[in-house]
Design a protein around this motif. Structure first.
Motif, PDB file in Angstrom:
ATOM      1  N   TRP A  62      27.028  17.795   2.793  1.00 31.45           N
ATOM      2  CA  TRP A  62      25.817  17.066   3.174  1.00 31.45           C
ATOM      3  C   TRP A  62      24.570  17.812   2.702  1.00 31.45           C
ATOM      4  O   TRP A  62      23.653  17.216   2.148  1.00 31.45           O
ATOM      5  N   LEU A  63      24.557  19.126   2.905  1.00 35.84           N
ATOM      6  CA  LEU A  63      23.414  19.936   2.518  1.00 35.84           C
ATOM      7  C   LEU A  63      23.226  19.941   1.005  1.00 35.84           C
ATOM      8  O   LEU A  63      22.095  19.836   0.519  1.00 35.84           O
ATOM      9  N   ALA A  64      24.307  20.033   0.260  1.00 36.52           N
ATOM     10  CA  ALA A  64      24.207  20.015  -1.206  1.00 36.52           C
ATOM     11  C   ALA A  64      23.627  18.689  -1.694  1.00 36.52           C
ATOM     12  O   ALA A  64      22.773  18.670  -2.586  1.00 36.52           O
ATOM     13  N   GLY A  65      24.073  17.597  -1.120  1.00 34.57           N
ATOM     14  CA  GLY A  65      23.534  16.295  -1.501  1.00 34.57           C
ATOM     15  C   GLY A  65      22.064  16.157  -1.160  1.00 34.57           C
ATOM     16  O   GLY A  65      21.268  15.640  -1.948  1.00 34.57           O
ATOM     17  N   THR A  66      21.699  16.632   0.002  1.00 33.51           N
ATOM     18  CA  THR A  66      20.305  16.558   0.443  1.00 33.51           C
ATOM     19  C   THR A  66      19.406  17.419  -0.440  1.00 33.51           C
ATOM     20  O   THR A  66      18.339  16.968  -0.877  1.00 33.51           O
ATOM     21  N   LEU A  67      19.835  18.648  -0.715  1.00 35.37           N
ATOM     22  CA  LEU A  67      19.027  19.526  -1.559  1.00 35.37           C
ATOM     23  C   LEU A  67      18.959  19.018  -2.999  1.00 35.37           C
ATOM     24  O   LEU A  67      17.928  19.156  -3.661  1.00 35.37           O
ATOM     25  N   GLY A  68      20.047  18.432  -3.478  1.00 33.64           N
ATOM     26  CA  GLY A  68      20.041  17.851  -4.820  1.00 33.64           C
ATOM     27  C   GLY A  68      19.045  16.711  -4.921  1.00 33.64           C
ATOM     28  O   GLY A  68      18.278  16.621  -5.886  1.00 33.64           O
ATOM     29  N   THR A  69      19.038  15.843  -3.928  1.00 35.11           N
ATOM     30  CA  THR A  69      18.085  14.732  -3.907  1.00 35.11           C
ATOM     31  C   THR A  69      16.652  15.246  -3.818  1.00 35.11           C
ATOM     32  O   THR A  69      15.761  14.753  -4.507  1.00 35.11           O
ATOM     33  N   PHE A  70      16.443  16.252  -2.995  1.00 28.40           N
ATOM     34  CA  PHE A  70      15.117  16.846  -2.875  1.00 28.40           C
ATOM     35  C   PHE A  70      14.669  17.450  -4.207  1.00 28.40           C
ATOM     36  O   PHE A  70      13.519  17.284  -4.618  1.00 28.40           O
ATOM     37  N   THR A  81      32.727  14.558   6.934  1.00 25.04           N
ATOM     38  CA  THR A  81      32.203  15.298   5.792  1.00 25.04           C
ATOM     39  C   THR A  81      31.706  16.658   6.262  1.00 25.04           C
ATOM     40  O   THR A  81      31.213  16.807   7.380  1.00 25.04           O
ATOM     41  N   SER A  82      31.822  17.640   5.399  1.00 29.21           N
ATOM     42  CA  SER A  82      31.410  18.989   5.768  1.00 29.21           C
ATOM     43  C   SER A  82      29.887  19.117   5.711  1.00 29.21           C
ATOM     44  O   SER A  82      29.201  18.374   5.016  1.00 29.21           O
TER      45      SER A  82
END
Length: 95
Positions: free
Chosen positions: A30-38, A25-26
């Motif tokens: 990963w960053l988009a998913g993490t920031l979305g969850t945050f 995975t790019s």
């Protein structure tokens, strides 16, 4: 044994799975998913904080209304501070 027709229907993920591998995975995904969850957690926490605030409903709504009215001026002040410019004299006053 697989037939040639079946091989044509395989995609990249199927072939990698047969070899015991998986695609990487790019970092952006990963960053988009993490920031979305945050972000979701931040909104839920803010909502719960407002629900448990020790103020009466009318007072809380007035405070929120005042803060939301100040957002454009506060944003202008923050942008001005970051760019090194001074804000106009009336920029920090609420509507």
């Amino acid at each position: 044994m697989m037939k040639l027709k079946e091989l044509r229907n395989l995609d990249k993920e199927d072939i990698l799975e047969m070899m015991g591998l998986q695609s990487k995975t790019s970092t952006g995904a990963w960053l988009a998913g993490t920031l979305g969850t945050f972000g979701v957690g931040l909104l839920v926490g803010a909502g719960l904080g407002l629900l448990m605030a020790p103020k009466a409903g009318r007072e809380l709504r007035e405070d929120l209304r005042d803060r939301l009215r100040r957002v454009p001026a506060d944003a202008d002040d923050a942008i001005s501070a970051m760019s090194g410019r001074e804000s106009p004299p009336n920029a920090s006053k609420p509507y």
